[in-house]
Design a protein around this motif. Structure first.
Motif, PDB file in Angstrom:
ATOM      1  N   MET A 162       0.814  -1.216   0.000  1.00  0.00           N
ATOM      2  CA  MET A 162       0.000   0.000   0.000  1.00  0.00           C
ATOM      3  C   MET A 162       0.848   1.267   0.000  1.00  0.00           C
ATOM      4  O   MET A 162       0.317   2.352  -0.212  1.00  0.00           O
ATOM      5  CB  MET A 162      -0.929   0.008   1.224  1.00  0.00           C
ATOM      6  N   GLN A 163       2.151   1.124   0.232  1.00  0.00           N
ATOM      7  CA  GLN A 163       3.071   2.270   0.296  1.00  0.00           C
ATOM      8  C   GLN A 163       2.628   3.265   1.377  1.00  0.00           C
ATOM      9  O   GLN A 163       2.526   4.483   1.145  1.00  0.00           O
ATOM     10  CB  GLN A 163       3.173   2.963  -1.060  1.00  0.00           C
ATOM     11  N   LEU A 164       2.388   2.714   2.565  1.00  0.00           N
ATOM     12  CA  LEU A 164       1.938   3.536   3.676  1.00  0.00           C
ATOM     13  C   LEU A 164       3.013   4.543   4.075  1.00  0.00           C
ATOM     14  O   LEU A 164       4.185   4.207   4.187  1.00  0.00           O
ATOM     15  CB  LEU A 164       1.586   2.652   4.874  1.00  0.00           C
ATOM     16  N   ASP A 165       2.569   5.757   4.327  1.00  0.00           N
ATOM     17  CA  ASP A 165       3.464   6.804   4.802  1.00  0.00           C
ATOM     18  C   ASP A 165       2.754   7.594   5.902  1.00  0.00           C
ATOM     19  O   ASP A 165       2.851   8.827   5.966  1.00  0.00           O
ATOM     20  CB  ASP A 165       3.879   7.715   3.646  1.00  0.00           C
ATOM     21  N   SER A 166       2.006   6.860   6.722  1.00  0.00           N
ATOM     22  CA  SER A 166       1.293   7.444   7.858  1.00  0.00           C
ATOM     23  C   SER A 166       0.991   6.311   8.821  1.00  0.00           C
ATOM     24  O   SER A 166       1.204   5.135   8.503  1.00  0.00           O
ATOM     25  CB  SER A 166      -0.019   8.107   7.399  1.00  0.00           C
ATOM     26  N   ASP A 167       0.480   6.636   9.993  1.00  0.00           N
ATOM     27  CA  ASP A 167       0.011   5.597  10.903  1.00  0.00           C
ATOM     28  C   ASP A 167      -1.161   4.865  10.247  1.00  0.00           C
ATOM     29  O   ASP A 167      -1.800   5.381   9.313  1.00  0.00           O
ATOM     30  CB  ASP A 167      -0.449   6.208  12.223  1.00  0.00           C
ATOM     31  N   ARG A 213       8.494   2.675   8.343  1.00  0.00           N
ATOM     32  CA  ARG A 213       8.952   3.986   7.888  1.00  0.00           C
ATOM     33  C   ARG A 213       8.707   5.074   8.922  1.00  0.00           C
ATOM     34  O   ARG A 213       8.347   6.218   8.613  1.00  0.00           O
ATOM     35  CB  ARG A 213       8.267   4.369   6.569  1.00  0.00           C
ATOM     36  N   GLY A 214       8.853   4.706  10.198  1.00  0.00           N
ATOM     37  CA  GLY A 214       8.669   5.674  11.275  1.00  0.00           C
ATOM     38  C   GLY A 214       7.229   5.892  11.686  1.00  0.00           C
ATOM     39  O   GLY A 214       6.938   6.797  12.478  1.00  0.00           O
ATOM     40  N   HIS A 215       6.318   5.061  11.174  1.00  0.00           N
ATOM     41  CA  HIS A 215       4.899   5.188  11.508  1.00  0.00           C
ATOM     42  C   HIS A 215       4.410   3.929  12.219  1.00  0.00           C
ATOM     43  O   HIS A 215       4.910   2.827  11.987  1.00  0.00           O
ATOM     44  CB  HIS A 215       4.071   5.421  10.240  1.00  0.00           C
TER      45      HIS A 215
END
Length: 268
Positions: free
Chosen positions: A21-26, A44-46
């Protein structure tokens, strides 16, 4: 404002799904499968939280995600959504630009034959044109959502009695309680092509289920809206059934919707 993806998925692996999904958030992921457990990971820090349940149904799983959310903005999602780089920041910028918005609808790119909308301007959404937007376009302030008490119907959607429409009902009910819903001409992701969990053609069930939904959406105006829908999309819809046959099935569905509403049916 912290964006949190609320995703409903089936039989998925947490790490693989986050990458896909290429998550870049919580994120809060509700995984419909044959076990009951939970897990958490840093991606990625989430913070990604993964809850597995044996219960089925898109409305049930989206509601379970709402109960577990703690972000400022909730972004509904499915396992076949792949996000654009910077989607969380783009969402924050739109809410900062429009402080009166409780919910903002964004573009998710889909295959042409499945497209029901494409946002080209910023404007307010109203009851008469809310039926075109899918839940994966919804970004909503969590405080407004919890205050409203609105949840997804258990009568409509994948795994429910009637095919789809839980997203339209959610949107209509939310607006009906006085909350502001707006559009933004911003694309935040795309849908990966795959087999639908509810659509099997423009057949008798499709039109019957659509009739039930139209009663819940439009009440006494259900039949005129049904006719408008069929006339506007006649070349696409009327292959298996003629226009009069399709309208007949929608009439039957509208009558069923009236009966269910009188009974107070909620899908349980």
């Amino acid at each position: 404002m912290r964006v949190e993806v609320l995703a409903s998925v089936m039989n998925q692996d947490m790490a693989a799904l986050a990458e896909q999904m290429q998550l870049d958030s919580d994120a809060v992921i509700i995984n419909q499968c044959d076990r009951l457990d939970c897990a958490e990971m840093d991606y990625r820090g989430h913070r990604v939280r993964f809850f597995s349940f044996p219960q089925r149904g898109i409305g049930r799983s989206r509601n379970a995600a709402i109960e577990r959310a703690d972000g400022d903005i909730c972004l509904f999602s499915d396992e076949d959504i792949v996000y654009e780089a910077g989607y969380a920041e783009a969402i924050r910028e739109e809410f900062a630009r429009n402080p009166q918005a409780d919910m903002i609808l964004f573009n998710i790119e889909v295959e042409e034959f499945r497209r029901t909308y494409h946002i080209e301007e910023r404007k307010r959404v109203h009851w008469f044109n809310c039926g075109r937007y899918g839940a994966v376009s919804f970004a909503v302030k969590r405080d407004s959502l919890l205050e409203s008490g609105v949840r997804f119907s258990l009568l409509f959607g994948g795994g429910a009695r009637f095919s789809n429409g839980e997203d339209s009902l959610f949107l209509k009910e939310f607006m009906g309680k006085g909350y502001g819903v707006y559009t933004a001409p911003v694309t935040i992701g795309r849908e990966e092509a795959g087999e639908s969990t509810w659509f099997s053609g423009y057949n008798e069930k499709f039109f019957y289920d659509r009739g039930v939904l139209y009663h819940y959406l439009y009440g006494v105006m259900a039949l005129p809206f049904a006719l408008r829908f069929l006339l506007a999309h006649r070349s696409l819809l009327c292959g298996e059934l003629s226009l009069s046959q399709a309208l007949g099935r929608m009439r039957e569905g509208i009558r069923m919707g009236k009966r269910l509403r009188k009974e107070g049916a909620d899908g349980e």
